[in-house]
Write a protein that holds these residues in place. Structure first.
Motif, PDB file in Angstrom:
ATOM      1  N   MET A  10      35.955  44.345  28.420  1.00  0.00           N
ATOM      2  CA  MET A  10      35.117  43.713  27.417  1.00  0.00           C
ATOM      3  C   MET A  10      35.956  43.190  26.250  1.00  0.00           C
ATOM      4  N   ASN A  11      36.910  43.996  25.780  1.00  0.00           N
ATOM      5  CA  ASN A  11      37.757  43.565  24.670  1.00  0.00           C
ATOM      6  C   ASN A  11      38.548  42.315  25.046  1.00  0.00           C
ATOM      7  N   HIS A  12      39.080  42.310  26.271  1.00  0.00           N
ATOM      8  CA  HIS A  12      39.831  41.139  26.724  1.00  0.00           C
ATOM      9  C   HIS A  12      38.929  39.909  26.753  1.00  0.00           C
ATOM     10  N   ALA A  13      37.715  40.090  27.259  1.00  0.00           N
ATOM     11  CA  ALA A  13      36.786  38.965  27.344  1.00  0.00           C
ATOM     12  C   ALA A  13      36.465  38.415  25.953  1.00  0.00           C
ATOM     13  N   MET A  14      36.297  39.294  24.977  1.00  0.00           N
ATOM     14  CA  MET A  14      35.916  38.857  23.636  1.00  0.00           C
ATOM     15  C   MET A  14      37.067  38.207  22.885  1.00  0.00           C
ATOM     16  N   THR A  15      38.309  38.458  23.301  1.00  0.00           N
ATOM     17  CA  THR A  15      39.450  37.897  22.580  1.00  0.00           C
ATOM     18  C   THR A  15      40.057  36.675  23.263  1.00  0.00           C
ATOM     19  N   VAL A  16      39.527  36.295  24.427  1.00  0.00           N
ATOM     20  CA  VAL A  16      40.003  35.068  25.070  1.00  0.00           C
ATOM     21  C   VAL A  16      39.552  33.878  24.226  1.00  0.00           C
ATOM     22  N   PRO A  17      40.476  33.023  23.784  1.00  0.00           N
ATOM     23  CA  PRO A  17      40.086  31.861  22.955  1.00  0.00           C
ATOM     24  C   PRO A  17      39.108  30.952  23.700  1.00  0.00           C
ATOM     25  N   PRO A  18      38.141  30.389  22.990  1.00  0.00           N
ATOM     26  CA  PRO A  18      37.153  29.511  23.639  1.00  0.00           C
ATOM     27  C   PRO A  18      37.777  28.383  24.446  1.00  0.00           C
ATOM     28  N   ARG A  19      38.923  27.872  23.992  1.00  0.00           N
ATOM     29  CA  ARG A  19      39.539  26.742  24.703  1.00  0.00           C
ATOM     30  C   ARG A  19      40.041  27.134  26.091  1.00  0.00           C
ATOM     31  N   LEU A  20      40.204  28.432  26.329  1.00  0.00           N
ATOM     32  CA  LEU A  20      40.701  28.899  27.626  1.00  0.00           C
ATOM     33  C   LEU A  20      39.575  29.306  28.574  1.00  0.00           C
ATOM     34  N   ARG A  21      38.334  29.246  28.100  1.00  0.00           N
ATOM     35  CA  ARG A  21      37.202  29.643  28.937  1.00  0.00           C
ATOM     36  C   ARG A  21      36.705  28.464  29.742  1.00  0.00           C
ATOM     37  N   PRO A  22      36.202  28.705  30.957  1.00  0.00           N
ATOM     38  CA  PRO A  22      36.274  29.982  31.683  1.00  0.00           C
ATOM     39  C   PRO A  22      37.672  30.205  32.263  1.00  0.00           C
ATOM     40  N   LEU A  23      38.075  31.462  32.371  1.00  0.00           N
ATOM     41  CA  LEU A  23      39.367  31.781  32.967  1.00  0.00           C
ATOM     42  C   LEU A  23      39.364  31.422  34.445  1.00  0.00           C
ATOM     43  N   SER A  24      40.511  31.031  34.942  1.00  0.00           N
ATOM     44  CA  SER A  24      40.622  30.706  36.367  1.00  0.00           C
ATOM     45  C   SER A  24      40.517  31.981  37.195  1.00  0.00           C
ATOM     46  N   PRO A  25      40.069  31.879  38.448  1.00  0.00           N
ATOM     47  CA  PRO A  25      40.013  33.067  39.316  1.00  0.00           C
ATOM     48  C   PRO A  25      41.363  33.756  39.424  1.00  0.00           C
ATOM     49  N   GLU A  26      42.447  32.971  39.422  1.00  0.00           N
ATOM     50  CA  GLU A  26      43.786  33.555  39.522  1.00  0.00           C
ATOM     51  C   GLU A  26      44.126  34.377  38.284  1.00  0.00           C
ATOM     52  N   ALA A  27      43.768  33.865  37.107  1.00  0.00           N
ATOM     53  CA  ALA A  27      44.043  34.590  35.867  1.00  0.00           C
ATOM     54  C   ALA A  27      43.229  35.874  35.797  1.00  0.00           C
ATOM     55  N   VAL A  28      41.982  35.819  36.238  1.00  0.00           N
ATOM     56  CA  VAL A  28      41.126  37.001  36.252  1.00  0.00           C
ATOM     57  C   VAL A  28      41.690  38.061  37.190  1.00  0.00           C
ATOM     58  N   ALA A  29      42.064  37.645  38.394  1.00  0.00           N
ATOM     59  CA  ALA A  29      42.585  38.596  39.385  1.00  0.00           C
ATOM     60  C   ALA A  29      43.883  39.222  38.909  1.00  0.00           C
ATOM     61  N   ASP A  30      44.763  38.412  38.312  1.00  0.00           N
ATOM     62  CA  ASP A  30      46.049  38.927  37.831  1.00  0.00           C
ATOM     63  C   ASP A  30      45.847  39.945  36.720  1.00  0.00           C
ATOM     64  N   TYR A  31      44.969  39.640  35.767  1.00  0.00           N
ATOM     65  CA  TYR A  31      44.722  40.583  34.684  1.00  0.00           C
ATOM     66  C   TYR A  31      44.094  41.864  35.211  1.00  0.00           C
ATOM     67  N   ALA A  32      43.142  41.746  36.128  1.00  0.00           N
ATOM     68  CA  ALA A  32      42.470  42.924  36.667  1.00  0.00           C
ATOM     69  C   ALA A  32      43.471  43.861  37.333  1.00  0.00           C
ATOM     70  N   GLU A  33      44.377  43.325  38.119  1.00  0.00           N
ATOM     71  CA  GLU A  33      45.364  44.174  38.816  1.00  0.00           C
ATOM     72  C   GLU A  33      46.304  44.849  37.826  1.00  0.00           C
ATOM     73  N   ARG A  34      46.824  44.074  36.877  1.00  0.00           N
ATOM     74  CA  ARG A  34      47.780  44.650  35.930  1.00  0.00           C
ATOM     75  C   ARG A  34      47.118  45.675  35.011  1.00  0.00           C
ATOM     76  N   PHE A  35      45.891  45.411  34.623  1.00  0.00           N
ATOM     77  CA  PHE A  35      45.188  46.331  33.729  1.00  0.00           C
ATOM     78  C   PHE A  35      44.848  47.639  34.440  1.00  0.00           C
ATOM     79  N   VAL A  36      44.357  47.563  35.672  1.00  0.00           N
ATOM     80  CA  VAL A  36      44.026  48.776  36.424  1.00  0.00           C
ATOM     81  C   VAL A  36      45.290  49.598  36.669  1.00  0.00           C
ATOM     82  N   ASP A  37      46.394  48.955  36.995  1.00  0.00           N
ATOM     83  CA  ASP A  37      47.646  49.687  37.203  1.00  0.00           C
ATOM     84  C   ASP A  37      48.071  50.404  35.924  1.00  0.00           C
TER      85      ASP A  37
END
Length: 201
Positions: A164-191
């Motif tokens: 949630m914090n990551h979602a709220m701090t993504v700058p509006p100009r970068l929304r929506p995040l690409s599927p690749e960016a979402v997947a990469d962040y999810a893997e690194r964050f869970v690890d």
């Protein structure tokens, strides 16, 4: 089958339905409930007010149905490993909050307290997320991938709060995040989170 909102002799147009629902979600996400009206939704959708009232009796009914259609529930996905499950959990959360409907999803959480109907929709989404996440963590404990004394609450707070914090701090100009960016962040964050859980395990 005729619904309570349909008028005899006036068949529903699914494309118009989608345009109106999309316009409702976009308008709510950008301006909130205080600026939400049938007139504003009709203008954004490029239809007449009569087309909206043909389908929904009032703005509350319109918004709740539109949010139900466009904001999916986070669901339990069994990938075979707890890491894979939690990556999928975080990915789903990020796609909900930084995808096309992200502003509406975030706005729903902020405005739910002041509107019983919005609160009910938000609670439904939150409960689905909690149940899915608990199932994933408990599978990990049963399989021995997580220590038996793992706090389900703390682990889920870390994952859900971080997403949630990551979602709220993504700058509006970068929304929506690409599927690749979402997947990469999810893997690194869970690890990162699991590394602290598994220390000494």
């Amino acid at each position: 089958m005729t619904t309570s909102r349909a008028t005899p002799g006036r068949p529903r147009d699914d494309q118009v339905d989608r345009r109106i629902a999309d316009a409702a979600v976009e308008l709510f996400g950008q301006h909130g409930w205080s600026s939400f009206s049938i007139e504003a939704v009709a203008r954004r959708a490029g239809v007449g007010k009569a087309s909206v009232y043909l389908r929904w009796r009032n703005k509350e009914e319109l918004l709740i149905e539109a949010l139900t259609q466009r904001l999916w529930r986070v669901s339990d996905v069994d990938t075979g490993t707890v890491r894979g499950d939690l990556v999928e959990l975080v990915r789903q959360q990020l796609e909900l909050y930084v995808g096309d409907c992200g502003p509406a999803a975030l706005r729903l959480g902020l405005e739910a307290a002041g509107n019983p109907q919005l609160a009910a929709r938000h609670e439904e989404m939150a409960q689905a997320q909690i149940l899915a996440a608990r199932a994933m963590v408990r599978r990990g404990i049963r399989s021995g991938e997580l220590p038996e004394d793992t706090s389900v609450t703390f682990l889920l707070d870390a994952l859900a709060g971080g997403a949630m914090n990551h979602a709220m701090t993504v700058p509006p100009r970068l929304r929506p995040l690409s599927p690749e960016a979402v997947a990469d962040y999810a893997e690194r964050f869970v690890d990162f989170v699991l590394a602290s859980v598994l220390v000494g395990g």
